[in-house]
Write a protein that holds these residues in place. Sequence first.
Motif, PDB file in Angstrom:
ATOM      1  N   GLY A 141     116.204  37.378  95.082  1.00 53.39           N
ATOM      2  CA  GLY A 141     117.119  36.511  95.816  1.00 53.39           C
ATOM      3  C   GLY A 141     116.826  35.033  95.642  1.00 53.39           C
ATOM      4  N   ILE A 142     116.197  34.688  94.538  1.00 54.29           N
ATOM      5  CA  ILE A 142     115.826  33.289  94.295  1.00 54.29           C
ATOM      6  C   ILE A 142     116.790  32.719  93.256  1.00 54.29           C
ATOM      7  CG2 ILE A 142     114.029  31.766  93.369  1.00 54.29           C
ATOM      8  CD1 ILE A 142     112.033  34.048  94.373  1.00 54.29           C
ATOM      9  N   SER A 143     117.471  31.649  93.608  1.00 48.16           N
ATOM     10  CA  SER A 143     118.440  31.084  92.658  1.00 48.16           C
ATOM     11  C   SER A 143     117.864  29.902  91.901  1.00 48.16           C
ATOM     12  CB  SER A 143     119.718  30.674  93.385  1.00 48.16           C
ATOM     13  OG  SER A 143     119.407  29.763  94.417  1.00 48.16           O
ATOM     14  N   LYS A 144     116.815  29.302  92.456  1.00 48.31           N
ATOM     15  CA  LYS A 144     116.176  28.196  91.741  1.00 48.31           C
ATOM     16  C   LYS A 144     114.668  28.251  91.959  1.00 48.31           C
ATOM     17  CE  LYS A 144     116.846  23.405  90.574  1.00 48.31           C
ATOM     18  NZ  LYS A 144     117.755  22.257  90.693  1.00 48.31           N
ATOM     19  N   LEU A 145     113.924  28.179  90.880  1.00 47.50           N
ATOM     20  CA  LEU A 145     112.462  28.206  90.969  1.00 47.50           C
ATOM     21  C   LEU A 145     111.931  26.790  91.194  1.00 47.50           C
ATOM     22  CD1 LEU A 145     112.006  30.680  88.011  1.00 47.50           C
ATOM     23  CD2 LEU A 145     111.162  31.115  90.345  1.00 47.50           C
ATOM     24  N   HIS A 146     110.888  26.715  92.009  1.00 50.65           N
ATOM     25  CA  HIS A 146     110.204  25.429  92.191  1.00 50.65           C
ATOM     26  C   HIS A 146     109.583  24.995  90.857  1.00 50.65           C
ATOM     27  CE1 HIS A 146     106.798  22.810  93.368  1.00 50.65           C
ATOM     28  NE2 HIS A 146     107.503  22.516  94.461  1.00 50.65           N
ATOM     29  N   THR A 147     108.905  25.961  90.189  1.00 49.50           N
ATOM     30  CA  THR A 147     108.177  25.660  88.952  1.00 49.50           C
ATOM     31  C   THR A 147     108.064  26.940  88.114  1.00 49.50           C
ATOM     32  OG1 THR A 147     106.853  23.974  90.083  1.00 49.50           O
ATOM     33  CG2 THR A 147     105.949  24.860  88.015  1.00 49.50           C
ATOM     34  N   VAL A 148     108.107  26.768  86.798  1.00 49.25           N
ATOM     35  CA  VAL A 148     107.722  27.846  85.879  1.00 49.25           C
ATOM     36  C   VAL A 148     106.534  27.335  85.072  1.00 49.25           C
ATOM     37  CG1 VAL A 148     108.431  29.334  83.969  1.00 49.25           C
ATOM     38  CG2 VAL A 148     110.106  28.663  85.723  1.00 49.25           C
ATOM     39  N   MET A 149     105.534  28.162  84.927  1.00 48.78           N
ATOM     40  CA  MET A 149     104.337  27.735  84.198  1.00 48.78           C
ATOM     41  C   MET A 149     103.597  28.936  83.608  1.00 48.78           C
ATOM     42  SD  MET A 149     101.877  26.614  87.431  1.00 48.78           S
ATOM     43  CE  MET A 149     100.521  26.080  86.396  1.00 48.78           C
ATOM     44  N   GLY A 150     102.666  28.646  82.688  1.00 46.19           N
ATOM     45  CA  GLY A 150     101.847  29.701  82.123  1.00 46.19           C
ATOM     46  C   GLY A 150     101.124  29.206  80.887  1.00 46.19           C
ATOM     47  N   PRO A 151     100.024  29.911  80.523  1.00 50.65           N
ATOM     48  CA  PRO A 151      99.240  29.501  79.358  1.00 50.65           C
ATOM     49  C   PRO A 151      99.627  30.265  78.098  1.00 50.65           C
ATOM     50  CG  PRO A 151      97.956  31.043  80.665  1.00 50.65           C
ATOM     51  CD  PRO A 151      99.325  30.941  81.322  1.00 50.65           C
ATOM     52  N   SER A 152      99.599  29.592  76.957  1.00 49.63           N
ATOM     53  CA  SER A 152      99.752  30.206  75.637  1.00 49.63           C
ATOM     54  C   SER A 152     101.111  30.910  75.534  1.00 49.63           C
ATOM     55  CB  SER A 152      98.563  31.154  75.381  1.00 49.63           C
ATOM     56  OG  SER A 152      98.506  31.492  74.014  1.00 49.63           O
ATOM     57  N   MET A 153     101.146  32.228  75.323  1.00 49.44           N
ATOM     58  CA  MET A 153     102.444  32.910  75.295  1.00 49.44           C
ATOM     59  C   MET A 153     103.181  32.697  76.620  1.00 49.44           C
ATOM     60  SD  MET A 153     103.267  36.932  74.457  1.00 49.44           S
ATOM     61  CE  MET A 153     103.131  37.560  76.150  1.00 49.44           C
ATOM     62  N   GLY A 154     102.422  32.454  77.698  1.00 49.77           N
ATOM     63  CA  GLY A 154     103.036  32.087  78.976  1.00 49.77           C
ATOM     64  C   GLY A 154     103.737  30.737  78.898  1.00 49.77           C
ATOM     65  N   GLY A 155     103.205  29.859  78.068  1.00 49.65           N
ATOM     66  CA  GLY A 155     103.853  28.569  77.833  1.00 49.65           C
ATOM     67  C   GLY A 155     105.127  28.731  77.018  1.00 49.65           C
ATOM     68  N   LEU A 156     105.105  29.670  76.065  1.00 50.04           N
ATOM     69  CA  LEU A 156     106.333  29.941  75.301  1.00 50.04           C
ATOM     70  C   LEU A 156     107.431  30.440  76.240  1.00 50.04           C
ATOM     71  CD1 LEU A 156     105.008  31.719  72.044  1.00 50.04           C
ATOM     72  CD2 LEU A 156     105.227  29.277  72.545  1.00 50.04           C
ATOM     73  N   MET A 169     115.166  25.597  87.456  1.00 53.40           N
ATOM     74  CA  MET A 169     113.839  25.185  87.961  1.00 53.40           C
ATOM     75  C   MET A 169     113.776  23.663  87.988  1.00 53.40           C
ATOM     76  SD  MET A 169     113.773  25.357  84.552  1.00 53.40           S
ATOM     77  CE  MET A 169     113.621  27.122  84.323  1.00 53.40           C
ATOM     78  N   ASP A 170     112.893  23.166  88.863  1.00 52.41           N
ATOM     79  CA  ASP A 170     112.715  21.712  88.965  1.00 52.41           C
ATOM     80  C   ASP A 170     111.606  21.206  88.060  1.00 52.41           C
ATOM     81  OD1 ASP A 170     114.690  21.121  90.940  1.00 52.41           O
ATOM     82  OD2 ASP A 170     113.395  22.133  92.411  1.00 52.41           O
ATOM     83  N   ARG A 171     110.620  22.039  87.804  1.00 54.78           N
ATOM     84  CA  ARG A 171     109.432  21.618  87.058  1.00 54.78           C
ATOM     85  C   ARG A 171     108.991  22.731  86.111  1.00 54.78           C
ATOM     86  NH1 ARG A 171     109.219  21.260  91.971  1.00 54.78           N
ATOM     87  NH2 ARG A 171     108.986  19.319  93.159  1.00 54.78           N
ATOM     88  N   ILE A 172     108.360  22.331  85.013  1.00 50.15           N
ATOM     89  CA  ILE A 172     107.650  23.308  84.169  1.00 50.15           C
ATOM     90  C   ILE A 172     106.268  22.764  83.806  1.00 50.15           C
ATOM     91  CG2 ILE A 172     109.701  24.422  83.195  1.00 50.15           C
ATOM     92  CD1 ILE A 172     109.201  22.777  80.596  1.00 50.15           C
TER      93      ILE A 172
END
Lengths: 372, 372
Positions: A141-156, A169-172
């Motif tokens: 039920g989330i229409s907008k993420l505060h942030t998406v993040m992750g390392p390596s393949m998580g960054g991809l 999303m507002d930030r990455i």
Amino acid sequence: MIVEKKIFEMPVLETLSGATIKQVRVGYETYGTLNADRSNAILICHFFSGTSHAAGRYAPEDVLPGYWDYLIGPGLAIDTDRYFVISSDTLTNLNAYDSTVTTTGPASIDPDTGKPYGMGFPLVTIGDFVRVQKALIDHLGISKLHTVMGPSMGGLQTYEWAASYPDMMDRIIPVISAANAGAWLIAWLDVWATPVRLDPNWRGGDYYGHPSPLEGLKQSLKIVTLQANHWQWANRIHGEAWAVDEVDPVQALANRYRIEAVLEGAAAPRAALSDANNFLYLIKANQSFIPGMGAGAKTAAEGLARIKARTLVLYAPTDQVFAAEWVRQTAKMIADAGTPVEMAEIEGEFGHLNGVMAMAPLGARIAAFLAR
Amino acid sequence: MIVEKKIFEMPVLETLSGATIKQVRVGYETYGTLNADRSNAILICHFFSGTSHAAGRYAPEDVLPGYWDYLIGPGLAIDTDRYFVISSDTLTNLNAYDSTVTTTGPASIDPDTGKPYGMGFPLVTIGDFVRVQKALIDHLGISKLHTVMGPSMGGLQTYEWAASYPDMMDRIIPVISAANAGAWLIAWLDVWATPVRLDPNWRGGDYYGHPSPLEGLKQSLKIVTLQANHWQWANRIHGEAWAVDEVDPVQALANRYRIEAVLEGAAAPRAALSDANNFLYLIKANQSFIPGMGAGAKTAAEGLARIKARTLVLYAPTDQVFAAEWVRQTAKMIADAGTPVEMAEIEGEFGHLNGVMAMAPLGARIAAFLAR
């Protein structure tokens, strides 16, 4: 922090290449509480050999917590008193036989046949990983993420999210990753795959019900670990140290140095929980990534220009998987298209893995970026 | 410059570890003329996958000359109008089936049995390679060398010469090499060996008279090439380029990117001329090197302190085999013991291989160092 694994299921996934996969299941974890207006959700995407276990322990007696446990929790940089953190297993996750991992890939049972898909599983991409995450986020039920993040393949995956769903999303915070592999990393990913392909037990991928290509997979994982690390780390082990006292490596071809034994010792238990075909599919997904592929982007520049989210790029100057110069070039392409980009370096003796192991000094920077 | 391969034979070699090898034969080439007082001889030591063919052509129609042909010849940096240049094949040379190479190693016929030695060949070291060269130099009636030099494994031999026979040369020029491998490079050398060991045709080294482990060796040589190079080189190939037009790598696991095909295409003909056991023996020799091992040195510092020859160290800042920082550390250890050391950097897009491919701008520096 005690965490619980949950399962998300999609009846059907249509992949970017047009294949359909039934009953897609992936595991996920959440930390913290979703607020009333559903505006505090941070999505964490995992690295190549990682899982959704980003923080906490399943039971108090667990020896190791999730990989970013020192960043995610009450009062930490990614403060679970303020944010609702979500982390999910990707498709074709490497750790297919880890009981805490749920993934769908070549090692999964095809519901149409009751047998593992094997090479019958369609090739999937980072764009497909994100498509499944998008369905999970919708489900929550989330229409907008505060942030998406992750390392390596998580960054991809982070780049893919921001380029394919730029308003979601507002930030990455992509960590230790450039926008795509390039010829050099494509070639190295092929090297990683080589031992599995050479293992006669691999049988062109048709090994389910037969002895699995465990030796090849162990050797492959040894290479992954080595390349993701750095000689500053290896130097902890004196170069001339022998694997076994009194067994001189110069006396027989099979006698080993300690560093060889250390790497093989680390790879063996990981190989036992991993699937060789899932590994090869993951390699292809990483080789073929283009940010924004889910929205039809054909080049990195085209995809990165779609990004609207404020961007904090974290990278390791000693990285030998995603070279610092490529990461800076990626940041420049985002900034050139008009999106604000900040950068910070990760110090440490682990090379690429500084983005997993040595992020503590970046905690305040991350917290400040999240709060703004 | 037309050159001729000659053969040097030793009736018996006693190795550093005490084994004896009968009828040791190695190929060698010379360029220029030995002067009357035998004081103008420069010894060139070859790199891991190289041979004694350092300069010139065997016949005018040869496509490629020796690897340092642009440095060695009349009027060039290593001026054959002034110097007598010697270059010899090492023991257990990789290119055992190249008709221009003569070497003694596991692929050689054991005179006692009339069959290839295989794993019955004793392990040999860089110290043994130099011991054979020393016998060759004695045979040529040379009591003191003007200079010893070489790239990569040739640099290891150079350090070994200078540390084990410190009064036998006036100058050394180690190129793209640190004093020893250290844990990191020991581990990578083990990665190079991995595909050969996984090839079922390797049979623990007992493959003579059977199909040889050509696929494993090809994959091993692919890794060697990649690690000795650099992403600046790989970037010439657009990352998304396909190996075959219309055959999309994302459509099937076996479909390749162009960089994968380029590396495999380069490795295949080399594997056909190479011996897998010789390759594994070479790896062990590089892993186990300590400068001055022929004189009983137990550590790099101990060996390097024995060096008396004026030293010019050439290295590549982008080197991913022998890291620049290790090379600088090696130079410091020599200088700390009181021997004059100069250093210069090699630019280029080939990483480690800048020391083979991109040395032309260093020509004047080398010529000046040789003349002093």
